[in-house]
Design a protein around this motif. Structure first.
Motif, PDB file in Angstrom:
ATOM      1  N   UNK A  70      60.987  28.322  81.746  1.00 30.69           N
ATOM      2  CA  UNK A  70      59.971  28.779  82.678  1.00 30.69           C
ATOM      3  C   UNK A  70      58.923  29.588  81.932  1.00 30.69           C
ATOM      4  N   UNK A  71      57.702  29.591  82.445  1.00 32.28           N
ATOM      5  CA  UNK A  71      56.618  30.323  81.764  1.00 32.28           C
ATOM      6  C   UNK A  71      56.815  31.830  81.849  1.00 32.28           C
ATOM      7  N   UNK A  72      57.542  32.302  82.854  1.00 32.48           N
ATOM      8  CA  UNK A  72      57.786  33.723  83.087  1.00 32.48           C
ATOM      9  C   UNK A  72      58.942  34.253  82.243  1.00 32.48           C
ATOM     10  N   UNK A 106      52.327  22.671  88.813  1.00 35.25           N
ATOM     11  CA  UNK A 106      51.810  21.890  87.695  1.00 35.25           C
ATOM     12  C   UNK A 106      50.700  22.622  86.941  1.00 35.25           C
ATOM     13  N   UNK A 107      49.804  23.274  87.660  1.00 41.71           N
ATOM     14  CA  UNK A 107      48.667  23.938  87.009  1.00 41.71           C
ATOM     15  C   UNK A 107      49.142  25.072  86.094  1.00 41.71           C
ATOM     16  N   UNK A 108      50.082  25.855  86.560  1.00 43.12           N
ATOM     17  CA  UNK A 108      50.600  26.959  85.743  1.00 43.12           C
ATOM     18  C   UNK A 108      51.266  26.423  84.480  1.00 43.12           C
ATOM     19  N   UNK A 109      52.019  25.346  84.638  1.00 42.38           N
ATOM     20  CA  UNK A 109      52.725  24.766  83.491  1.00 42.38           C
ATOM     21  C   UNK A 109      51.721  24.153  82.508  1.00 42.38           C
ATOM     22  N   UNK A 111      48.571  24.965  82.060  1.00 48.63           N
ATOM     23  CA  UNK A 111      47.848  26.046  81.374  1.00 48.63           C
ATOM     24  C   UNK A 111      48.691  26.655  80.268  1.00 48.63           C
ATOM     25  N   UNK A 112      49.968  26.864  80.555  1.00 50.27           N
ATOM     26  CA  UNK A 112      50.858  27.439  79.548  1.00 50.27           C
ATOM     27  C   UNK A 112      51.013  26.499  78.350  1.00 50.27           C
ATOM     28  N   UNK A 113      51.314  25.237  78.648  1.00 46.12           N
ATOM     29  CA  UNK A 113      51.544  24.246  77.590  1.00 46.12           C
ATOM     30  C   UNK A 113      50.305  24.113  76.691  1.00 46.12           C
ATOM     31  N   UNK A 114      49.140  24.106  77.315  1.00 42.41           N
ATOM     32  CA  UNK A 114      47.902  24.016  76.520  1.00 42.41           C
ATOM     33  C   UNK A 114      47.682  25.268  75.681  1.00 42.41           C
ATOM     34  N   UNK A 115      48.048  26.426  76.208  1.00 43.51           N
ATOM     35  CA  UNK A 115      47.819  27.670  75.465  1.00 43.51           C
ATOM     36  C   UNK A 115      48.739  27.818  74.262  1.00 43.51           C
ATOM     37  N   UNK A 116      49.915  27.181  74.299  1.00 44.41           N
ATOM     38  CA  UNK A 116      50.843  27.286  73.165  1.00 44.41           C
ATOM     39  C   UNK A 116      50.894  25.998  72.330  1.00 44.41           C
ATOM     40  N   UNK A 117      49.997  25.066  72.648  1.00 44.75           N
ATOM     41  CA  UNK A 117      49.887  23.815  71.887  1.00 44.75           C
ATOM     42  C   UNK A 117      51.190  23.020  71.812  1.00 44.75           C
ATOM     43  N   UNK A 118      51.819  22.864  72.954  1.00 41.57           N
ATOM     44  CA  UNK A 118      53.036  22.059  73.040  1.00 41.57           C
ATOM     45  C   UNK A 118      52.635  20.655  73.466  1.00 41.57           C
ATOM     46  N   UNK A 119      53.138  19.637  72.766  1.00 41.18           N
ATOM     47  CA  UNK A 119      52.824  18.269  73.188  1.00 41.18           C
ATOM     48  C   UNK A 119      54.053  17.366  73.316  1.00 41.18           C
ATOM     49  N   UNK A 121      57.205  15.951  75.622  1.00 39.43           N
ATOM     50  CA  UNK A 121      57.210  15.678  77.058  1.00 39.43           C
ATOM     51  C   UNK A 121      57.684  16.881  77.882  1.00 39.43           C
ATOM     52  N   UNK A 122      56.894  17.208  78.890  1.00 35.81           N
ATOM     53  CA  UNK A 122      57.239  18.292  79.810  1.00 35.81           C
ATOM     54  C   UNK A 122      57.376  17.693  81.204  1.00 35.81           C
ATOM     55  N   UNK A 123      58.521  17.952  81.829  1.00 35.26           N
ATOM     56  CA  UNK A 123      58.782  17.467  83.173  1.00 35.26           C
ATOM     57  C   UNK A 123      58.828  18.647  84.136  1.00 35.26           C
ATOM     58  N   UNK A 124      58.445  18.366  85.387  1.00 37.02           N
ATOM     59  CA  UNK A 124      58.409  19.415  86.405  1.00 37.02           C
ATOM     60  C   UNK A 124      59.590  19.249  87.353  1.00 37.02           C
ATOM     61  N   UNK A 125      60.259  20.339  87.628  1.00 35.70           N
ATOM     62  CA  UNK A 125      61.398  20.327  88.551  1.00 35.70           C
ATOM     63  C   UNK A 125      61.092  21.310  89.692  1.00 35.70           C
ATOM     64  N   UNK A 126      60.114  20.933  90.555  1.00 37.20           N
ATOM     65  CA  UNK A 126      59.619  21.895  91.551  1.00 37.20           C
ATOM     66  C   UNK A 126      60.678  22.368  92.551  1.00 37.20           C
ATOM     67  N   UNK A 127      61.620  21.516  92.874  1.00 41.96           N
ATOM     68  CA  UNK A 127      62.673  21.902  93.830  1.00 41.96           C
ATOM     69  C   UNK A 127      63.972  22.305  93.138  1.00 41.96           C
ATOM     70  N   UNK A 128      63.905  22.363  91.817  1.00 47.61           N
ATOM     71  CA  UNK A 128      65.051  22.732  90.984  1.00 47.61           C
ATOM     72  C   UNK A 128      66.261  21.823  91.212  1.00 47.61           C
TER      73      UNK A 128
END
Length: 174
Positions: A70-72, A106-109, A111-119, A121-128
């Protein structure tokens, strides 16, 4: 007086039998459905930052590093450069690093991924859902999944570059 005492003794005895049975069943069944080292990694169906749906099955035949984050989460943020470095090192050797974000938008993720230059694959698990299937706690948690889909190692907490490299090398050999 004697009858009520006997009833209480019977109730206490039944409680002891029920609790003992529960303890035995819990011990025998093990992790309560949570995947463990040596078990098959549960499938998932998650949306990636690339806008496509991704399932575990699409990575069949490849060694995987599944990182729940998580970004937090401070330790998650600290290990991102090590995950990126290992992605770059191993991606040509049929190793996939996949980050599964825990419940953020998605937007928070992005922004984070772009700020740390991660490329990787990142998947979203919104409902966990994947978090629940894998029984993830705490974050970060990283699973090393072999080419045959079995979990070789589960690492709880932050990973450093050397540990990641060693685990992936063992994963590739398996």
């Amino acid at each position: 007086m004697g009858k009520s005492r006997k009833k209480i003794q019977i109730i206490i005895l039944l409680l002891i039998v029920v609790l003992g049975g529960y303890a035995i069943v819990s011990q025998v069944s093990g992790s309560g459905g949570k995947p463990t080292e040596g078990s098959k990694a549960p499938n998932f169906d998650l949306l990636g930052l690339d806008g496509k749906a991704h399932k575990l099955d699409e990575y069949k035949g490849k060694a995987m590093v599944l990182n729940f984050w998580g970004t937090w989460c401070g330790p998650c943020v600290k290990e991102m450069p090590a995950l990126q470095a290992q992605w770059e090192k191993w991606k040509d050797q049929d190793v996939v690093v996949v980050g599964i974000n825990a419940g953020e938008d998605k937007m928070a993720v992005e922004n984070f991924v772009n700020s740390v230059n991660v490329n990787f694959p990142i998947l979203l698990d919104p409902n966990k859902d994947a978090i629940a299937k894998y029984g993830i706690s705490p974050l970060p948690t990283t699973l090393f999944v072999s080419k045959d889909g079995k979990i070789n190692k589960i690492h709880l907490g932050q990973l450093d570059l050397a540990t990641l490299d060693k685990q992936i090398a063992e994963l590739v050999k398996s």
